[in-house]
Motif scaffolding. Structure first.
Motif, PDB file in Angstrom:
ATOM      1  N   MET A   1       0.841  -1.164   0.000  1.00 45.52           N
ATOM      2  CA  MET A   1       0.000   0.000   0.000  1.00 45.52           C
ATOM      3  C   MET A   1       0.891   1.234   0.000  1.00 45.52           C
ATOM      4  SD  MET A   1      -3.078  -1.443   2.426  1.00 45.52           S
ATOM      5  CE  MET A   1      -3.492   0.082   3.027  1.00 45.52           C
ATOM      6  N   ALA A   2       0.426   2.196  -0.692  1.00 49.63           N
ATOM      7  CA  ALA A   2       1.225   3.411  -0.796  1.00 49.63           C
ATOM      8  C   ALA A   2       0.774   4.436   0.237  1.00 49.63           C
ATOM      9  CB  ALA A   2       1.095   3.990  -2.204  1.00 49.63           C
ATOM     10  N   SER A   3       1.678   5.253   0.650  1.00 50.75           N
ATOM     11  CA  SER A   3       1.329   6.339   1.567  1.00 50.75           C
ATOM     12  C   SER A   3       2.082   7.590   1.141  1.00 50.75           C
ATOM     13  CB  SER A   3       1.645   5.953   3.004  1.00 50.75           C
ATOM     14  OG  SER A   3       3.026   5.800   3.151  1.00 50.75           O
ATOM     15  N   ARG A   4       1.542   8.675   1.497  1.00 51.62           N
ATOM     16  CA  ARG A   4       2.170   9.939   1.135  1.00 51.62           C
ATOM     17  C   ARG A   4       2.639  10.635   2.412  1.00 51.62           C
ATOM     18  NH1 ARG A   4      -2.765  10.567  -2.351  1.00 51.62           N
ATOM     19  NH2 ARG A   4      -2.095   9.722  -4.329  1.00 51.62           N
ATOM     20  N   MET A   5       3.814  11.163   2.355  1.00 53.52           N
ATOM     21  CA  MET A   5       4.345  11.899   3.505  1.00 53.52           C
ATOM     22  C   MET A   5       4.529  13.352   3.086  1.00 53.52           C
ATOM     23  SD  MET A   5       6.574   9.132   5.475  1.00 53.52           S
ATOM     24  CE  MET A   5       6.866  10.301   6.697  1.00 53.52           C
ATOM     25  N   ARG A   6       4.088  14.204   3.932  1.00 50.15           N
ATOM     26  CA  ARG A   6       4.259  15.635   3.665  1.00 50.15           C
ATOM     27  C   ARG A   6       5.298  16.187   4.634  1.00 50.15           C
ATOM     28  NH1 ARG A   6      -2.032  16.879   3.275  1.00 50.15           N
ATOM     29  NH2 ARG A   6      -2.001  15.202   4.742  1.00 50.15           N
ATOM     30  N   ALA A   7       5.830  17.267   4.259  1.00 53.01           N
ATOM     31  CA  ALA A   7       6.857  17.885   5.101  1.00 53.01           C
ATOM     32  C   ALA A   7       6.277  18.394   6.407  1.00 53.01           C
ATOM     33  CB  ALA A   7       7.540  19.021   4.342  1.00 53.01           C
ATOM     34  N   ASP A   8       5.013  18.804   6.378  1.00 53.95           N
ATOM     35  CA  ASP A   8       4.441  19.349   7.599  1.00 53.95           C
ATOM     36  C   ASP A   8       3.845  18.277   8.492  1.00 53.95           C
ATOM     37  OD1 ASP A   8       2.422  18.780   5.858  1.00 53.95           O
ATOM     38  OD2 ASP A   8       1.242  20.562   6.344  1.00 53.95           O
ATOM     39  N   ASP A   9       3.941  16.990   8.078  1.00 52.38           N
ATOM     40  CA  ASP A   9       3.440  15.891   8.923  1.00 52.38           C
ATOM     41  C   ASP A   9       4.375  15.690  10.097  1.00 52.38           C
ATOM     42  OD1 ASP A   9       1.071  15.096   7.844  1.00 52.38           O
ATOM     43  OD2 ASP A   9       1.951  13.552   6.542  1.00 52.38           O
ATOM     44  N   ASP A  10       3.832  15.224  11.137  1.00 55.37           N
ATOM     45  CA  ASP A  10       4.647  14.943  12.309  1.00 55.37           C
ATOM     46  C   ASP A  10       5.052  13.474  12.368  1.00 55.37           C
ATOM     47  OD1 ASP A  10       2.137  14.071  12.703  1.00 55.37           O
ATOM     48  OD2 ASP A  10       1.916  14.861  14.740  1.00 55.37           O
ATOM     49  N   GLY A  11       5.116  12.801  11.208  1.00 55.62           N
ATOM     50  CA  GLY A  11       5.540  11.410  11.164  1.00 55.62           C
ATOM     51  C   GLY A  11       4.391  10.424  11.075  1.00 55.62           C
ATOM     52  N   ASP A  12       3.168  10.879  11.225  1.00 57.78           N
ATOM     53  CA  ASP A  12       2.009   9.988  11.098  1.00 57.78           C
ATOM     54  C   ASP A  12       1.681   9.800   9.617  1.00 57.78           C
ATOM     55  OD1 ASP A  12       1.747   9.757  13.801  1.00 57.78           O
ATOM     56  OD2 ASP A  12       0.302  11.412  13.961  1.00 57.78           O
ATOM     57  N   LEU A  13       1.364   8.578   9.297  1.00 59.36           N
ATOM     58  CA  LEU A  13       0.990   8.277   7.914  1.00 59.36           C
ATOM     59  C   LEU A  13      -0.503   8.498   7.747  1.00 59.36           C
ATOM     60  CD1 LEU A  13       3.010   5.008   7.295  1.00 59.36           C
ATOM     61  CD2 LEU A  13       3.561   7.320   6.570  1.00 59.36           C
ATOM     62  N   GLY A  14      -0.883   9.056   6.637  1.00 60.96           N
ATOM     63  CA  GLY A  14      -2.292   9.269   6.341  1.00 60.96           C
ATOM     64  C   GLY A  14      -2.912   8.033   5.712  1.00 60.96           C
ATOM     65  N   GLU A  15      -4.209   7.957   5.823  1.00 57.12           N
ATOM     66  CA  GLU A  15      -4.916   6.814   5.240  1.00 57.12           C
ATOM     67  C   GLU A  15      -4.969   6.956   3.725  1.00 57.12           C
ATOM     68  OE1 GLU A  15      -8.698   5.896   6.862  1.00 57.12           O
ATOM     69  OE2 GLU A  15      -8.021   6.206   8.906  1.00 57.12           O
ATOM     70  N   ASN A  16      -4.859   5.812   3.074  1.00 56.78           N
ATOM     71  CA  ASN A  16      -4.936   5.774   1.616  1.00 56.78           C
ATOM     72  C   ASN A  16      -6.181   4.985   1.237  1.00 56.78           C
ATOM     73  OD1 ASN A  16      -4.512   5.761  -1.081  1.00 56.78           O
ATOM     74  ND2 ASN A  16      -2.632   4.542  -1.018  1.00 56.78           N
ATOM     75  N   SER A  17      -7.050   5.555   0.460  1.00 62.87           N
ATOM     76  CA  SER A  17      -8.297   4.868   0.098  1.00 62.87           C
ATOM     77  C   SER A  17      -8.198   4.125  -1.227  1.00 62.87           C
ATOM     78  CB  SER A  17      -9.433   5.889   0.047  1.00 62.87           C
ATOM     79  OG  SER A  17      -9.147   6.859  -0.944  1.00 62.87           O
ATOM     80  N   GLU A  18      -7.054   4.086  -1.852  1.00 63.24           N
ATOM     81  CA  GLU A  18      -6.880   3.366  -3.108  1.00 63.24           C
ATOM     82  C   GLU A  18      -6.491   1.914  -2.825  1.00 63.24           C
ATOM     83  OE1 GLU A  18      -4.043   5.349  -5.529  1.00 63.24           O
ATOM     84  OE2 GLU A  18      -4.959   7.299  -5.194  1.00 63.24           O
ATOM     85  N   ILE A  19      -7.033   0.994  -3.646  1.00 64.00           N
ATOM     86  CA  ILE A  19      -6.719  -0.431  -3.495  1.00 64.00           C
ATOM     87  C   ILE A  19      -5.472  -0.735  -4.308  1.00 64.00           C
ATOM     88  CG2 ILE A  19      -7.504  -2.781  -3.955  1.00 64.00           C
ATOM     89  CD1 ILE A  19     -10.351  -1.768  -3.633  1.00 64.00           C
ATOM     90  N   ASN A  20      -4.541  -1.411  -3.700  1.00 61.26           N
ATOM     91  CA  ASN A  20      -3.326  -1.802  -4.380  1.00 61.26           C
ATOM     92  C   ASN A  20      -3.536  -3.232  -4.910  1.00 61.26           C
ATOM     93  OD1 ASN A  20      -0.798  -2.112  -5.357  1.00 61.26           O
ATOM     94  ND2 ASN A  20       0.259  -1.845  -3.393  1.00 61.26           N
ATOM     95  N   VAL A  21      -3.639  -3.400  -6.220  1.00 60.28           N
ATOM     96  CA  VAL A  21      -3.921  -4.703  -6.815  1.00 60.28           C
ATOM     97  C   VAL A  21      -2.656  -5.441  -7.241  1.00 60.28           C
ATOM     98  CG1 VAL A  21      -6.218  -4.068  -7.595  1.00 60.28           C
ATOM     99  CG2 VAL A  21      -4.285  -3.655  -9.092  1.00 60.28           C
TER     100      VAL A  21
END
Length: 153
Positions: free
Chosen positions: A1-21
């Motif tokens: 599963m992919a996740s996106r990290m932003r510079a302003d995140d404090d290290g928490d990963l956001g939820e991804n609603s896309e299905i990885n097939v």
């Protein structure tokens, strides 16, 4: 599963609603390869030339009961012509109503299979279960012209 990290995140990963097939496709490709390899192995056809089985003819009774189906689909019990409707009556007379009597069926090779089975069904429905089929012996069938073939049960 992919996740996106932003510079302003404090290290928490956001939820991804896309299905990885991708893992599903990988599993399906592995299964496809397994079946492609296994399928030819399960249907191996070994060419074998089987021998001709030639068995001795069984003992024939003193007075056998023959049902004959001719090329024009006419029926006979012994020497007496009959019909499909009267077949069980004529067979009963020829066998003296003994259901354990062996009955031999002679049929022209041009008779349709359905007609042959129709006669067999009439006999079975009337309780005659000992039915023999009459054919020519392989050696007799190739006899020279003019030689009378012997019919074997």
């Amino acid at each position: 599963m992919a996740s996106r990290m932003r510079a302003d995140d404090d290290g928490d990963l956001g939820e991804n609603s896309e299905i990885n097939v991708t893992p599903f496709i990988d599993v399906m490709l592995v299964l496809l390869i397994i079946f492609m390899i296994a399928a030819p192995l399960s249907t191996v056809d070994i060419p074998v030339e089987l021998p001709v089985a030639v068995a001795d003819a069984p003992e024939r009774t003193a007075d056998p009961v023959f049902i004959t189906i001719t090329e024009d689909l006419a029926l006979s019990v012994g020497e007496n012509k009959t019909t499909h409707e009267r077949l069980y009556i004529d067979v009963g007379i020829a066998t003296l109503q003994r259901r354990d009597t062996r009955i031999y069926i002679r049929s022209d090779k041009s008779v349709p299979y359905g007609e042959f089975i129709r006669v067999m069904n009439i006999l079975r429905a009337d309780g005659f279960l000992k039915v023999g089929l009459v054919g020519l012996d392989e050696n007799v069938a190739q006899a020279p012209e003019g030689v009378q073939p012997e019919i074997l049960p």
